[in-house]
Scaffold this motif. Structure first.
Motif, mmCIF file in Angstrom:
data_model
loop_
_atom_site.group_PDB
_atom_site.id
_atom_site.type_symbol
_atom_site.label_atom_id
_atom_site.label_comp_id
_atom_site.label_asym_id
_atom_site.label_seq_id
_atom_site.Cartn_x
_atom_site.Cartn_y
_atom_site.Cartn_z
ATOM 1 N N LEU A 192 0.756 -1.100 -0.102
ATOM 2 C CA LEU A 192 0.243 -0.093 0.340
ATOM 3 C C LEU A 192 0.902 1.258 -0.391
ATOM 4 C CD1 LEU A 192 -2.506 -1.002 2.274
ATOM 5 C CD2 LEU A 192 -3.432 -0.255 0.386
ATOM 6 N N PHE A 235 -1.214 5.194 4.184
ATOM 7 C CA PHE A 235 -2.877 4.963 3.775
ATOM 8 C C PHE A 235 -3.067 4.027 5.245
ATOM 9 C CE2 PHE A 235 -6.591 1.781 1.790
ATOM 10 C CZ PHE A 235 -6.738 3.262 1.318
ATOM 11 N N LYS A 236 -2.451 3.353 5.672
ATOM 12 C CA LYS A 236 -2.876 2.143 6.502
ATOM 13 C C LYS A 236 -3.670 3.196 7.467
ATOM 14 C CE LYS A 236 -1.487 -1.867 6.036
ATOM 15 N NZ LYS A 236 -0.717 -3.342 6.505
ATOM 16 N N ALA A 260 -6.932 5.058 6.121
ATOM 17 C CA ALA A 260 -7.894 3.827 6.428
ATOM 18 C C ALA A 260 -8.792 3.769 8.135
ATOM 19 C CB ALA A 260 -7.541 3.321 5.551
ATOM 20 N N LEU A 271 -13.771 5.892 -1.152
ATOM 21 C CA LEU A 271 -12.066 6.557 -1.583
ATOM 22 C C LEU A 271 -12.549 7.055 -2.600
ATOM 23 C CD1 LEU A 271 -10.506 2.776 -0.801
ATOM 24 C CD2 LEU A 271 -10.103 5.698 0.619
ATOM 25 N N HIS A 320 -12.827 6.062 -5.627
ATOM 26 C CA HIS A 320 -12.066 5.269 -7.276
ATOM 27 C C HIS A 320 -12.919 5.922 -8.535
ATOM 28 C CE1 HIS A 320 -9.888 2.421 -4.168
ATOM 29 N NE2 HIS A 320 -9.363 3.750 -3.931
ATOM 30 N N GLU A 371 -3.554 -1.496 -6.974
ATOM 31 C CA GLU A 371 -3.530 -0.924 -6.654
ATOM 32 C C GLU A 371 -4.708 -0.938 -5.523
ATOM 33 O OE1 GLU A 371 -2.169 1.697 -9.568
ATOM 34 O OE2 GLU A 371 -2.090 -0.597 -8.982
ATOM 35 N N GLN A 403 -5.842 -3.682 -3.367
ATOM 36 C CA GLN A 403 -5.936 -3.254 -2.364
ATOM 37 C C GLN A 403 -6.273 -2.595 -0.933
ATOM 38 O OE1 GLN A 403 -1.280 -3.690 -3.735
ATOM 39 N NE2 GLN A 403 -0.931 -5.435 -2.298
ATOM 40 N N GLU A 404 -5.804 -0.911 -1.423
ATOM 41 C CA GLU A 404 -6.975 -0.072 -0.561
ATOM 42 C C GLU A 404 -8.205 -0.323 -0.293
ATOM 43 O OE1 GLU A 404 -3.901 3.534 -2.636
ATOM 44 O OE2 GLU A 404 -6.410 3.992 -3.146
ATOM 45 N N GLU A 450 -8.222 -2.985 2.240
ATOM 46 C CA GLU A 450 -7.443 -2.856 3.179
ATOM 47 C C GLU A 450 -8.558 -1.841 4.066
ATOM 48 O OE1 GLU A 450 -4.931 -1.507 6.700
ATOM 49 O OE2 GLU A 450 -4.750 -3.412 5.281
#
Length: 200
Positions: A3, A7-8, A11, A104, A106, A124, A127-128, A131
């Protein structure tokens, strides 16, 4: 692929903000369908008549495992089409994943959630979304609370209404049990050396 940096933390913060918006504490099960309703995202299953019948037969039958859900743009809005033949806990995770894409913001044409198959969104972004959906379903702080309580993966799954696979991933990804173990080692229970007579 890892990530992007920071980002974590993003999130974690966003998931807690969303839970607060829904009036749900960090250590409580979250209903992804209620989240979709809050954001005006309609959820359809494969039984709806406007979906192509051959595709419906395909994804409800021989290729049921290949399709979990799709996030579709409809005009200026979005809808989710989910595979309703999947088990209930898996469907909850799927809807949380799709809502993570929405939260998010996206960019997409069609975002597919699938197992053992390709998805149309960049890795990616997937993955986001994974998470954030994990944080929505079992926040980091909640995983650590469960670890301090000594909960098994099965107990975590039952309480948060997710699969054991999801529970195991969150307990591992948050290092919840490792943190709880280190904390116990650092702060052992006090020993009582006084005799019964001294206590009296």
């Amino acid at each position: 692929m890892s990530l992007r940096r920071g980002f974590k933390a993003t999130a974690k913060r966003l998931a807690l903000e969303v839970r607060e918006e829904m009036g749900i504490a960090a250590f409580a099960p979250m209903d992804p369908y209620a989240l979709a309703e809050l954001y005006g995202i309609e959820v359809f299953d494969l039984s709806h008549p406007w979906l192509p019948e051959p595709a419906v037969r395909h994804f409800m039958g021989p290729r049921a495992e290949a399709f979990s859900a799709a996030l579709l743009a409809v005009g200026r809005g979005k809808v989710i089409v989910e595979n309703h033949v999947h088990e209930w806990k898996r469907r909850r995770s799927t809807i949380a994943h799709e809502m993570a894409h929405v939260l998010l913001e996206h960019d997409f044409g069609v975002l597919l959630s699938a197992e053992n198959s390709c998805v149309s969104s960049p890795a990616e972004l997937e993955q986001e979304a994974a998470e954030l959906s994990g944080e929505l379903l079992i926040p980091c702080s909640a995983a650590r609370t469960a670890a301090f309580r000594g909960w098994t993966d099965a107990t975590v799954a039952r309480y948060f209404r997710v699969s054991e696979r999801m529970a195991r991933w969150r307990m591992n990804a948050t290092a919840a049990r490792r943190i709880a173990c280190r904390s116990r080692q650092k702060w052992p229970r006090p020993t009582v050396n006084a005799t019964v007579g001294e206590l009296g």
